[in-house]
Design an enzyme around this catalytic site. Structure first.
Site, PDB file in Angstrom:
ATOM      1  N   TYR A  30      -7.306  -4.834  12.580  1.00 28.24           N
ATOM      2  CA  TYR A  30      -7.127  -6.307  13.088  1.00 28.24           C
ATOM      3  C   TYR A  30      -5.788  -7.025  12.927  1.00 28.24           C
ATOM      4  O   TYR A  30      -5.348  -6.728  11.718  1.00 28.24           O
ATOM      5  CB  TYR A  30      -8.191  -7.181  13.502  1.00 28.24           C
ATOM      6  CG  TYR A  30      -8.383  -8.049  11.914  1.00 28.24           C
ATOM      7  CD1 TYR A  30      -8.112  -9.345  11.936  1.00 28.24           C
ATOM      8  CD2 TYR A  30      -8.972  -7.480  11.063  1.00 28.24           C
ATOM      9  CE1 TYR A  30      -8.127 -10.092  10.708  1.00 28.24           C
ATOM     10  CE2 TYR A  30      -9.078  -8.118   9.681  1.00 28.24           C
ATOM     11  CZ  TYR A  30      -8.728  -9.338   9.612  1.00 28.24           C
ATOM     12  OH  TYR A  30      -8.959 -10.040   8.552  1.00 28.24           O
ATOM     13  N   ARG A  49       2.562  -3.866   9.829  1.00 33.58           N
ATOM     14  CA  ARG A  49       1.271  -3.551   9.176  1.00 33.58           C
ATOM     15  C   ARG A  49       0.025  -3.355   9.975  1.00 33.58           C
ATOM     16  O   ARG A  49      -0.607  -2.093   9.358  1.00 33.58           O
ATOM     17  CB  ARG A  49       0.903  -5.107   8.618  1.00 33.58           C
ATOM     18  CG  ARG A  49      -0.141  -5.056   7.861  1.00 33.58           C
ATOM     19  CD  ARG A  49      -0.433  -6.379   6.815  1.00 33.58           C
ATOM     20  NE  ARG A  49      -0.984  -7.502   7.892  1.00 33.58           N
ATOM     21  CZ  ARG A  49      -1.079  -8.652   7.400  1.00 33.58           C
ATOM     22  NH1 ARG A  49      -1.230  -8.824   6.116  1.00 33.58           N
ATOM     23  NH2 ARG A  49      -1.405  -9.795   8.492  1.00 33.58           N
ATOM     24  N   ARG A  99     -23.649   6.871  18.090  1.00 36.31           N
ATOM     25  CA  ARG A  99     -23.650   6.647  16.634  1.00 36.31           C
ATOM     26  C   ARG A  99     -23.907   7.913  15.868  1.00 36.31           C
ATOM     27  O   ARG A  99     -24.788   8.529  15.789  1.00 36.31           O
ATOM     28  CB  ARG A  99     -24.761   5.706  16.619  1.00 36.31           C
ATOM     29  CG  ARG A  99     -24.521   4.967  15.105  1.00 36.31           C
ATOM     30  CD  ARG A  99     -25.676   3.906  14.779  1.00 36.31           C
ATOM     31  NE  ARG A  99     -25.276   3.288  13.679  1.00 36.31           N
ATOM     32  CZ  ARG A  99     -25.662   3.612  12.481  1.00 36.31           C
ATOM     33  NH1 ARG A  99     -26.262   4.567  12.253  1.00 36.31           N
ATOM     34  NH2 ARG A  99     -25.450   2.856  11.316  1.00 36.31           N
ATOM     35  N   LYS A 145      -6.068  -3.568   6.877  1.00 35.68           N
ATOM     36  CA  LYS A 145      -6.488  -4.804   7.388  1.00 35.68           C
ATOM     37  C   LYS A 145      -7.847  -4.491   8.329  1.00 35.68           C
ATOM     38  O   LYS A 145      -7.645  -4.455   9.611  1.00 35.68           O
ATOM     39  CB  LYS A 145      -5.516  -5.652   7.912  1.00 35.68           C
ATOM     40  CG  LYS A 145      -5.838  -7.215   8.234  1.00 35.68           C
ATOM     41  CD  LYS A 145      -4.948  -8.048   8.837  1.00 35.68           C
ATOM     42  CE  LYS A 145      -5.253  -9.249   8.911  1.00 35.68           C
ATOM     43  NZ  LYS A 145      -5.654 -10.120   7.918  1.00 35.68           N
ATOM     44  N   GLU A 177      -6.991 -12.011  -5.157  1.00 31.42           N
ATOM     45  CA  GLU A 177      -6.527 -13.009  -4.233  1.00 31.42           C
ATOM     46  C   GLU A 177      -7.706 -13.633  -3.574  1.00 31.42           C
ATOM     47  O   GLU A 177      -8.810 -13.800  -4.327  1.00 31.42           O
ATOM     48  CB  GLU A 177      -5.971 -12.132  -2.931  1.00 31.42           C
ATOM     49  CG  GLU A 177      -7.049 -11.171  -2.293  1.00 31.42           C
ATOM     50  CD  GLU A 177      -6.440 -10.396  -1.304  1.00 31.42           C
ATOM     51  OE1 GLU A 177      -5.485 -10.625  -0.545  1.00 31.42           O
ATOM     52  OE2 GLU A 177      -7.023  -9.404  -0.967  1.00 31.42           O
ATOM     53  N   LEU A 201      -4.524  -7.616   0.186  1.00 31.70           N
ATOM     54  CA  LEU A 201      -4.101  -7.408   1.616  1.00 31.70           C
ATOM     55  C   LEU A 201      -2.540  -7.628   1.181  1.00 31.70           C
ATOM     56  O   LEU A 201      -2.082  -8.624   0.676  1.00 31.70           O
ATOM     57  CB  LEU A 201      -4.691  -8.168   2.537  1.00 31.70           C
ATOM     58  CG  LEU A 201      -3.975  -8.024   3.846  1.00 31.70           C
ATOM     59  CD1 LEU A 201      -4.230  -6.782   4.532  1.00 31.70           C
ATOM     60  CD2 LEU A 201      -4.277  -9.403   4.822  1.00 31.70           C
TER      61      LEU A 201
END
Length: 278
Positions: A30, A49, A99, A145, A177, A201
């Site tokens: 995302y 990114r 699944r 991300k 972070e 990140l």
């Protein structure tokens, strides 16, 4: 309106596929993009990114042109109703299939995109926030991300339960972070931040702030530092798409520096305002 897999949905309409691998495995990526004055801020950097995250996960995603065209449509939909600052959220999962843990073949990715109001954190940027230290229990590919955010969410919840604003993460005493932002420390006029490894990140705002600092002739050292160094620093601040440049004035119940927003943070905030306006 929400854009999901080629169709538009109202907020109260169902748009989740029960066997979407993003929903069941967190198998997706995302981006969150700021909207300032009706424009997508640093869109190209976010796309770079996103493409990197997709490559690292062997995830097929739409072309940059297709994503840009859809983003402009989402932005237009938002601006027809609202004018305040906002964010655009974009999510791409591997797709829908029975699944199973291995990646299925011939699967089509699912794109979700929408814009929503998100006011700038003016008060927090002006007055600073309080933070606590929390063990960093996230997976070892924080540079991707991905949708796997439970570790960060859990750390943020610990901060909330201690009635502070943010959690600063560390691995065995080495600062990484914050929960959804990068961290910087200032000591003796120098700015320190964890290097862009797999443990953090690679923040878009982080990159911007490093460049702004260099433009101001402020030395930046991309070096890992300890919890003790953070606690003894002159200034601390976080950077992120939604947090921008937010100072931390209290860490673990003790003041950072003199407990007030420092001069270097103020200089960077001013430079960032100018950068947004260009």
């Amino acid at each position: 309106m929400y854009y999901v897999d080629g169709a538009w949905y109202k907020p109260d309409e169902p748009a989740i596929f029960p066997e979407d691998r993003g929903y069941q495995f967190g198998d997706g990526i995302y981006e969150v993009v700021r909207i300032y004055n009706g424009h997508l801020y640093q869109w190209d950097d976010h796309m770079i990114r996103l493409e990197r995250s997709a490559k690292e996960l062997s995830l097929t995603i739409p072309s940059r042109k297709e994503l840009t065209d859809i983003a402009q449509k989402v932005l237009k939909q938002y601006l027809l109703q609202f004018s305040e600052d906002a964010i655009l959220y974009m999510q791409i999962t591997r797709g829908v299939s029975e699944r199973q843990f291995p990646f299925p073949s011939n699967i089509r990715p699912i794109l979700t995109m929408y814009a929503t109001s998100k006011l700038r954190p003016i008060q927090q940027m002006q007055n600073g926030i309080r933070a606590v230290l929390v063990d960093d229990i996230r997976w070892l590919r924080c540079d991707i991300k991905s949708l796997n955010l439970l570790g960060a969410s859990w750390a943020k919840q610990q901060a909330v339960e201690q009635r502070v604003d943010e959690a600063i993460l560390h691995r065995s005493g080495t600062i990484t972070e914050a929960t959804s932002a990068n961290l910087f420390a200032v000591k003796d006029g120098k700015i320190y931040t964890h290097p862009a490894t797999n443990l953090i990140l690679h923040g878009i705002t982080r990159q911007t702030v490093i460049q702004l600092a260099k433009n101001l002739d402020l030395p930046v050292l991309e070096e890992a530092f300890s919890v003790n160094f953070a606690q003894m620093s002159d200034e601390l601040f976080i950077t992120g798409t939604t947090s921008e440049i937010t100072p931390i004035v209290e860490l673990q119940g003790a003041p950072v520096g003199d407990g007030k927003v420092g001069s270097i943070v103020r200089r960077l905030q001013k430079a960032f305002e100018d950068h947004i306006a260009t």
